[in-house]
Motif scaffolding. Structure first.
Motif, short mmCIF file in Angstrom:
data_model
loop_
_atom_site.label_atom_id
_atom_site.label_comp_id
_atom_site.label_asym_id
_atom_site.label_seq_id
_atom_site.Cartn_x
_atom_site.Cartn_y
_atom_site.Cartn_z
N TYR A 25 0.63 -1.42 0.07
CA TYR A 25 0.35 0.09 0.18
C TYR A 25 0.80 1.39 -0.56
CZ TYR A 25 -3.71 -3.15 1.48
OH TYR A 25 -4.18 -4.67 1.75
N LEU A 26 0.60 2.40 -1.24
CA LEU A 26 1.15 3.38 -0.23
C LEU A 26 0.35 4.74 -0.76
CD1 LEU A 26 2.66 3.05 -4.43
CD2 LEU A 26 3.64 2.39 -2.35
N GLY A 27 0.85 6.09 -0.05
CA GLY A 27 0.23 6.99 0.69
C GLY A 27 0.50 7.58 1.77
N GLY A 28 0.42 8.28 2.18
CA GLY A 28 0.30 8.52 3.38
C GLY A 28 -0.74 8.08 4.83
N HIS A 29 -1.75 7.37 4.04
CA HIS A 29 -1.90 6.50 5.54
C HIS A 29 -2.86 5.78 4.83
CE1 HIS A 29 -3.91 10.59 7.06
NE2 HIS A 29 -4.39 10.57 5.04
N ALA A 30 -1.59 4.77 4.34
CA ALA A 30 -1.24 3.20 3.90
C ALA A 30 -1.70 2.68 5.10
CB ALA A 30 -0.37 3.37 3.23
N GLU A 31 -0.67 2.90 5.94
CA GLU A 31 -1.37 1.99 7.42
C GLU A 31 -2.42 1.99 7.82
OE1 GLU A 31 0.05 6.28 8.95
OE2 GLU A 31 0.25 4.88 7.20
N ASP A 32 -3.43 2.44 7.73
CA ASP A 32 -4.63 3.13 8.16
C ASP A 32 -5.52 1.62 7.42
OD1 ASP A 32 -3.77 5.06 10.43
OD2 ASP A 32 -3.97 6.13 9.19
N GLY A 141 -1.78 0.39 -12.94
CA GLY A 141 -0.40 0.76 -11.87
C GLY A 141 -1.14 1.17 -11.00
N TYR A 142 0.17 2.30 -10.40
CA TYR A 142 -0.28 3.31 -9.00
C TYR A 142 -1.13 4.90 -9.62
CZ TYR A 142 -0.03 5.83 -4.90
OH TYR A 142 -0.60 6.74 -3.82
N LEU A 149 6.64 5.65 -6.68
CA LEU A 149 7.28 4.58 -6.05
C LEU A 149 8.27 4.74 -5.84
CD1 LEU A 149 5.73 4.41 -9.64
CD2 LEU A 149 4.13 2.92 -7.16
N LYS A 150 9.20 5.62 -6.63
CA LYS A 150 10.48 5.68 -5.79
C LYS A 150 10.95 4.20 -6.36
CE LYS A 150 9.87 9.41 -2.97
NZ LYS A 150 9.96 10.17 -1.49
N ASP A 151 11.45 3.20 -5.14
CA ASP A 151 11.88 2.38 -5.88
C ASP A 151 11.32 1.51 -4.42
OD1 ASP A 151 14.36 3.61 -6.48
OD2 ASP A 151 15.50 3.74 -4.52
N THR A 152 10.08 1.33 -4.52
CA THR A 152 9.22 0.85 -3.59
C THR A 152 8.39 -0.33 -4.64
OG1 THR A 152 6.95 1.80 -4.52
CG2 THR A 152 7.85 2.40 -2.28
N ARG A 153 8.50 -2.13 -4.03
CA ARG A 153 8.61 -3.14 -4.96
C ARG A 153 6.53 -2.74 -5.63
NH1 ARG A 153 8.10 -3.82 0.41
NH2 ARG A 153 5.96 -5.07 1.29
N HIS A 154 7.05 -1.66 -6.60
CA HIS A 154 4.67 -1.93 -6.94
C HIS A 154 4.99 -2.32 -8.58
CE1 HIS A 154 1.06 0.15 -7.17
NE2 HIS A 154 1.13 -0.31 -5.97
N GLN A 196 8.31 -6.05 -12.83
CA GLN A 196 8.29 -4.95 -10.80
C GLN A 196 7.20 -6.23 -10.56
OE1 GLN A 196 12.09 -4.18 -9.98
NE2 GLN A 196 10.87 -3.07 -8.79
N PHE A 197 6.69 -7.23 -10.78
CA PHE A 197 5.62 -8.05 -10.12
C PHE A 197 6.35 -8.96 -8.84
CE2 PHE A 197 3.19 -11.58 -10.25
CZ PHE A 197 1.69 -11.48 -10.40
#
Length: 440
Positions: A25-32, A141-142, A149-154, A196-197
């Motif tokens: 999950y990505l973004g500032g609230h992904a953990e929620d 995609g995102y 995305l940067k270096d995320t596994r996405h 990047q699967f």
């Protein structure tokens, strides 16, 4: 054993492992993100095209409560245009999670209805959510800022349409003019190549003398911070994948031709939303968790066996076109979509390039060879007349580590038939009605 054997011979013990598609999950609230039924309904809304993904991401929609009631009060007071402008100025989302849940609450998979325990219900929605999220992000995609995305596994997908609309690509690969007709004839609606699967390879234990995983000796290690959990070995590895979305209308026609559904049970095949809802409402994903148990739900059994058999036809012929051994490839089946993912099961942390070459230059002969494989086997008619299913080591069986169901739930006859079953790739799929379905 007659004497000492090397450990790698697989005759001393059998390693027990699992592979998961691990998209973060990505973004500032992904953990929620609430990993519950509401998350599944948000993903259903996105799958049906009901969610606004131009201004939002899936993560934002899942973590935003929304302000529908407050917005409506301001509409009554100011009018819709002024109310919308006011909420835009305040950067407030009108529609959030509860709105999308309300719009999709009528979608209830068969293993969530009736007298089912809460654990089964929760697992059913979790399975659907995983299929929808994996398929959406692996093909679209995102939705948010590319900088996230940067270096995320996405996953980073490219569709076949993108390539076919590129004049330079068509000029370099003139054979690509045959791709779309071949896929259409094979009832494949769309195809993507995915870089990047993200795969999570898990090694959790081993068994001795018997390859069955009923009595696993857990292979773990102490937690470095002495927490009350049991860590196991795992490795995150990006790979390459090819994803095929199977034509939903063709599956509906095939199910009706084989008497699995009646005309009254058909969805409106001219309505894309109704078609997608039908698959979400009629696939019992919890019955697919254990490959050693029979699939009791009738529609789920037919759809999964079809997709799994199609996948093995493609897997068994992919190596001849891309240079990878079949044992280096693997599969993921998404029956609620419905779709198939075939990926390079390499544990090396780099892109092989073989799947891209297969997708760009060898798509037509690959699918053609897969159709031929479904039509015949070296040991026919013995294989085709097997009451448990027309599948053996000479045709559909692949390395058990490459198959998500350990070579269970396979049958070439439902793909290309020479019996009273109507095959999915048969010309008469739209009008053939069999008399005897006992072989399934």
């Amino acid at each position: 054993m007659q004497g000492p054997l090397p450990t790698a011979s697989s005759r001393i013990f059998y390693s027990e492992k699992a592979v998961e598609v691990d998209i973060p999950y990505l973004g500032g609230h992904a953990e929620d993100i609430p990993n519950d039924e509401s998350w599944a309904h948000v993903l259903m809304a996105a799958h049906l095209g009901l969610a606004d993904l131009e201004e939002n991401t899936l993560e934002n929609l899942a973590t935003t409560e929304g302000m529908v009631d407050k917005y409506q009060k301001w509409v009554d007071r100011l009018g819709e245009q002024e109310a919308q402008e006011m909420f835009d100025d305040m950067d407030q989302d009108v529609h959030g999670r509860e709105t999308l849940v309300a719009e999709t609450e009528h979608i209830t998979p068969p293993d969530t209805e009736g007298d089912v325990d809460e654990g089964t219900r929760a697992l059913a929605y979790a399975n659907v959510a995983h299929q929808l999220f994996t398929f959406h992000r692996s093909t679209n995609g995102y939705e948010g800022d590319i900088e996230d995305l940067k270096d995320t596994r996405h996953p980073r997908p490219n569709s076949l349409n993108d390539y076919l609309q590129d004049p330079d690509f068509r000029e370099r690969h003139p054979q690509s003019g045959r791709y779309r007709p071949q896929l259409t004839e094979s009832h494949i609606r769309q195809a993507w190549i995915v870089d990047q699967f993200p795969l999570l390879n898990i090694l959790y234990g081993y068994t001795r003398a018997d390859s069955q995983s009923n009595n696993v000796d857990l292979r773990s290690f102490p937690h470095p911070r002495e927490r009350a959990t049991t860590p196991i070995f795992a490795d995150r590895t990006p790979s390459e994948a090819i994803i095929f979305e199977i034509d939903r209308t063709a599956i509906i026609n095939w199910l009706e031709a084989n008497g699995v559904i009646t005309d009254d049970q058909r969805p409106d095949t001219s309505d894309e939303i109704a078609l997608k809802e039908w698959f979400l409402n009629n696939i019992a994903t919890t019955q697919l968790d254990n490959p050693f148990t029979p699939i009791e739900h009738d529609i789920t059994r037919w759809v999964y066996r079809l997709l799994h058999s199609l996948s093995h036809c493609l897997l068994a012929r992919a190596g001849e076109q891309c240079g990878l051994a079949t044992s280096s490839l693997s599969e993921r089946i998404f029956p609620a979509i419905p779709a198939i993912a075939i990926y390079a099961a390499s544990t090396e942390n780099f892109a092989l390039g073989s799947m891209f070459t297969l997708f760009k230059t060898r798509l037509h002969p690959w699918v053609s060879d897969a159709r031929d494989l479904a039509d015949q086997c070296l040991i026919d008619a013995t294989c085709r007349e097997d009451p448990s299913g027309a599948a053996c080591d000479a045709c559909l069986h692949i390395e058990e580590t490459s198959c998500e169901a350990i070579n269970h739930h396979l049958d070439r006859r439902i793909v290309r038939s020479k019996s009273d079953i109507v095959g999915f790739w048969d010309e008469e799929v739209n009008n053939g009605i069999p008399d005897d379905l006992s072989q399934l």
